[in-house]
Design a protein around this motif. Sequence first.
Motif, PDB file in Angstrom:
ATOM      1  N   PRO A  69       0.816  -1.223   0.000  1.00  0.00           N
ATOM      2  CA  PRO A  69       0.000   0.000   0.000  1.00  0.00           C
ATOM      3  C   PRO A  69       0.850   1.275   0.000  1.00  0.00           C
ATOM      4  O   PRO A  69       1.972   1.289   0.537  1.00  0.00           O
ATOM      5  CB  PRO A  69      -0.805  -0.103   1.297  1.00  0.00           C
ATOM      6  CG  PRO A  69      -0.784  -1.556   1.654  1.00  0.00           C
ATOM      7  CD  PRO A  69       0.529  -2.073   1.173  1.00  0.00           C
ATOM      8  N   THR A  70       0.291   2.314  -0.580  1.00  0.00           N
ATOM      9  CA  THR A  70       0.929   3.638  -0.542  1.00  0.00           C
ATOM     10  C   THR A  70       0.022   4.682   0.108  1.00  0.00           C
ATOM     11  O   THR A  70       0.440   5.815   0.308  1.00  0.00           O
ATOM     12  CB  THR A  70       1.293   4.112  -1.961  1.00  0.00           C
ATOM     13  OG1 THR A  70       0.102   4.191  -2.755  1.00  0.00           O
ATOM     14  CG2 THR A  70       2.279   3.152  -2.605  1.00  0.00           C
ATOM     15  N   SER A  71      -1.207   4.308   0.414  1.00  0.00           N
ATOM     16  CA  SER A  71      -2.149   5.224   1.058  1.00  0.00           C
ATOM     17  C   SER A  71      -2.869   4.499   2.185  1.00  0.00           C
ATOM     18  O   SER A  71      -2.895   3.260   2.234  1.00  0.00           O
ATOM     19  CB  SER A  71      -3.176   5.747   0.048  1.00  0.00           C
ATOM     20  OG  SER A  71      -4.065   4.707  -0.332  1.00  0.00           O
ATOM     21  N   LEU A  72      -3.478   5.260   3.072  1.00  0.00           N
ATOM     22  CA  LEU A  72      -4.230   4.663   4.170  1.00  0.00           C
ATOM     23  C   LEU A  72      -5.420   3.859   3.657  1.00  0.00           C
ATOM     24  O   LEU A  72      -5.730   2.782   4.187  1.00  0.00           O
ATOM     25  CB  LEU A  72      -4.701   5.758   5.133  1.00  0.00           C
ATOM     26  CG  LEU A  72      -3.622   6.370   6.036  1.00  0.00           C
ATOM     27  CD1 LEU A  72      -4.172   7.567   6.807  1.00  0.00           C
ATOM     28  CD2 LEU A  72      -3.061   5.335   7.016  1.00  0.00           C
ATOM     29  N   ASP A  73      -6.086   4.371   2.648  1.00  0.00           N
ATOM     30  CA  ASP A  73      -7.224   3.636   2.098  1.00  0.00           C
ATOM     31  C   ASP A  73      -6.785   2.283   1.539  1.00  0.00           C
ATOM     32  O   ASP A  73      -7.471   1.266   1.708  1.00  0.00           O
ATOM     33  CB  ASP A  73      -7.905   4.455   0.993  1.00  0.00           C
ATOM     34  CG  ASP A  73      -8.696   5.622   1.552  1.00  0.00           C
ATOM     35  OD1 ASP A  73      -8.987   5.621   2.764  1.00  0.00           O
ATOM     36  OD2 ASP A  73      -9.025   6.540   0.778  1.00  0.00           O
ATOM     37  N   GLU A  74      -5.637   2.254   0.861  1.00  0.00           N
ATOM     38  CA  GLU A  74      -5.126   0.992   0.325  1.00  0.00           C
ATOM     39  C   GLU A  74      -4.761   0.033   1.459  1.00  0.00           C
ATOM     40  O   GLU A  74      -5.025  -1.170   1.365  1.00  0.00           O
ATOM     41  CB  GLU A  74      -3.910   1.255  -0.558  1.00  0.00           C
ATOM     42  CG  GLU A  74      -4.236   1.940  -1.875  1.00  0.00           C
ATOM     43  CD  GLU A  74      -2.991   2.272  -2.681  1.00  0.00           C
ATOM     44  OE1 GLU A  74      -1.871   1.884  -2.255  1.00  0.00           O
ATOM     45  OE2 GLU A  74      -3.116   2.930  -3.735  1.00  0.00           O
ATOM     46  N   LEU A  75      -4.162   0.563   2.526  1.00  0.00           N
ATOM     47  CA  LEU A  75      -3.826  -0.300   3.658  1.00  0.00           C
ATOM     48  C   LEU A  75      -5.094  -0.853   4.297  1.00  0.00           C
ATOM     49  O   LEU A  75      -5.136  -2.032   4.683  1.00  0.00           O
ATOM     50  CB  LEU A  75      -3.008   0.461   4.699  1.00  0.00           C
ATOM     51  CG  LEU A  75      -2.643  -0.353   5.956  1.00  0.00           C
ATOM     52  CD1 LEU A  75      -1.853  -1.608   5.600  1.00  0.00           C
ATOM     53  CD2 LEU A  75      -1.870   0.502   6.955  1.00  0.00           C
ATOM     54  N   HIS A  76      -6.125  -0.036   4.407  1.00  0.00           N
ATOM     55  CA  HIS A  76      -7.393  -0.512   4.945  1.00  0.00           C
ATOM     56  C   HIS A  76      -7.881  -1.741   4.172  1.00  0.00           C
ATOM     57  O   HIS A  76      -8.263  -2.767   4.755  1.00  0.00           O
ATOM     58  CB  HIS A  76      -8.441   0.597   4.884  1.00  0.00           C
ATOM     59  CG  HIS A  76      -9.838   0.131   5.173  1.00  0.00           C
ATOM     60  ND1 HIS A  76     -10.658  -0.393   4.176  1.00  0.00           N
ATOM     61  CD2 HIS A  76     -10.553   0.083   6.326  1.00  0.00           C
ATOM     62  CE1 HIS A  76     -11.813  -0.745   4.705  1.00  0.00           C
ATOM     63  NE2 HIS A  76     -11.789  -0.461   6.007  1.00  0.00           N
ATOM     64  N   ASP A  77      -7.835  -1.653   2.846  1.00  0.00           N
ATOM     65  CA  ASP A  77      -8.328  -2.763   2.030  1.00  0.00           C
ATOM     66  C   ASP A  77      -7.440  -3.999   2.178  1.00  0.00           C
ATOM     67  O   ASP A  77      -7.935  -5.138   2.174  1.00  0.00           O
ATOM     68  CB  ASP A  77      -8.400  -2.335   0.561  1.00  0.00           C
ATOM     69  CG  ASP A  77      -9.444  -1.245   0.332  1.00  0.00           C
ATOM     70  OD1 ASP A  77     -10.316  -1.063   1.205  1.00  0.00           O
ATOM     71  OD2 ASP A  77      -9.369  -0.571  -0.722  1.00  0.00           O
ATOM     72  N   VAL A  78      -6.138  -3.786   2.317  1.00  0.00           N
ATOM     73  CA  VAL A  78      -5.217  -4.900   2.506  1.00  0.00           C
ATOM     74  C   VAL A  78      -5.479  -5.591   3.846  1.00  0.00           C
ATOM     75  O   VAL A  78      -5.536  -6.827   3.934  1.00  0.00           O
ATOM     76  CB  VAL A  78      -3.759  -4.411   2.420  1.00  0.00           C
ATOM     77  CG1 VAL A  78      -2.803  -5.429   3.031  1.00  0.00           C
ATOM     78  CG2 VAL A  78      -3.372  -4.149   0.965  1.00  0.00           C
TER      79      VAL A  78
END
Length: 561
Positions: free
Chosen positions: A203-212
């Motif tokens: 991930p490079t963003s918080l939203d991407e980390l959330h999905d991961v």
Amino acid sequence: MKKNVKRVCAAALTGAMLLLLPGCENGLVSNVNDGTVNQNTEQTDFYIMGGQSALSAGYNDLEVLNDLQENVGIHIDWETMSDSLSEQVNIRITGGQLPDAFQGVGFSNYDLARYGDDGTFLDLTPYLTPDIMPNLCAILESHPEIRAAVTMEDGGIYGLPSGEQMTTAGIGADMEDAYSIFSVPQYSMINKAWLDDLGLEVPTSLDELHDVLKAFKDNDMSAKYYGNAAGSTIPMTTGFDEWCWGQNIFYSGFGFTNWPNDVCNDLHLKSDGTVEFVCVTDAYRDCLTYFHDWYAEGLMDTEMFSQSDSQLIAKCQQGYVGVSAWWYIEELMGEYADDYVFLPPLSGPKGTKYEGTCDVTIRPGSPISSGQLCITNKCQSPINLLKFYDQWYDGETVMQLQYGPKGVFFTEQEEGTGMWLSITDEEARAKYGKSAGELRNLYEVYGPKLILAEYYNSVFYMEDRAIERLTDLDTFWMPFVQDTTFYPVDCVFTGMEMETIDWHKSDFETSVREQEGLWIKEGGPTDEEWEAYKKRLSEKCGMDDLLETYQNAYDRYSAAD
């Protein structure tokens, strides 16, 4: 352990005054802090209380320390601990049951000034002479900035200087442009093997980390990939507001990282020289609201607010964890370390004013301080004790006190340069069944260790782990730092300012920390709750007075430069 300073301050002062009353049979020296040297050299047995590494077995059997005692003809009874140190020190000071010295406690500047003013700690200024402390005096002669850093507002020096000048200069940066190894304390990491198994990118963003994290949880990756029990997956775990293992690195997407620090938590020095408390900014409020959603979805470990570092390590080294933070990947993840990579600081949520924002706030480096060795008014022969500690200011001696003895941690001297070489991880595991880091923790002695930058070019090489971490800091983490301003740890406070800090700091920090945890767990704050929170900090916890105090101290500090 955090203590309510204002509740113990009065008792501490009362205890100290009783100790100094004429006629009391307490064995205290009579010329405490009168500007003269106590010439008594009869005492040879000393009792010292202080801290130690959690892996240390204590100091009684450390050959290096025993040799130093024998060199000056003294004997030390050690009482050292890794847990409950602050609590036990407070008990001793308030109860008047003082050791001859406190070692490795880490007293702050305002502690030093307060206990120096009431006579609990000796002013060591008269003792800093070539006859008593030749090694330290030579250092102070060549490094006047070190003397300035440990001198209090009243001109007294109430503890011996310590500090570790480990910076990126050790890997080739110019001294003026170098950054401390402590600049970014939390290195976040993610299980790349799980990502690959799921066909996902780092991930490079918080939203991407959330999905991961949601994918880790939904697919129960600990069970799927490592064969652990069903439901054992912990998508993300950290401590809460902890130094190298807290959640703070993940706040960078809202423009700050409020690391726990040695001045006052949530205090931030802006580039224009003004100070603020991050904990009352809109960004902080929005950040907590955002992460509550993660917590509510089960993406953040419910035990993050209470677990110890050993509990965190146990979870990670059993293959349960997808994302965490620590000083090194290898130390935290153990045999699973090869499956992890750095998780970079992440940009803010889409559709908000923080979209694209990513700013890591750096911490100050290891400051030159004098809170690691303080001689008390119980000591009858300070000269003898100071001659023992003067040996610590030899390069090869402090090298062994910091890492381990020659023949154990330091294996040989390099031919031609005479530089000491340290043991590698592979050698340490083969010979001692421990990593080099574990070996260091076994032998490290807490106390007034002054490791100068020049030692890394003349005495011993920086350990491989430090070189690795500094390289990672320079190439991976520092590019995410937009502003390198930080509040200096060595600011000196006036007596009135110290009273303000003593009265308010502990309550302020505790109130902020507790409310932050509640909002992450329970949600909020509403507009009404937010305004009530700020009012409480201002009217009940002294936030405005603290802000004025830290601003005034910094203004004097910057003017002196």
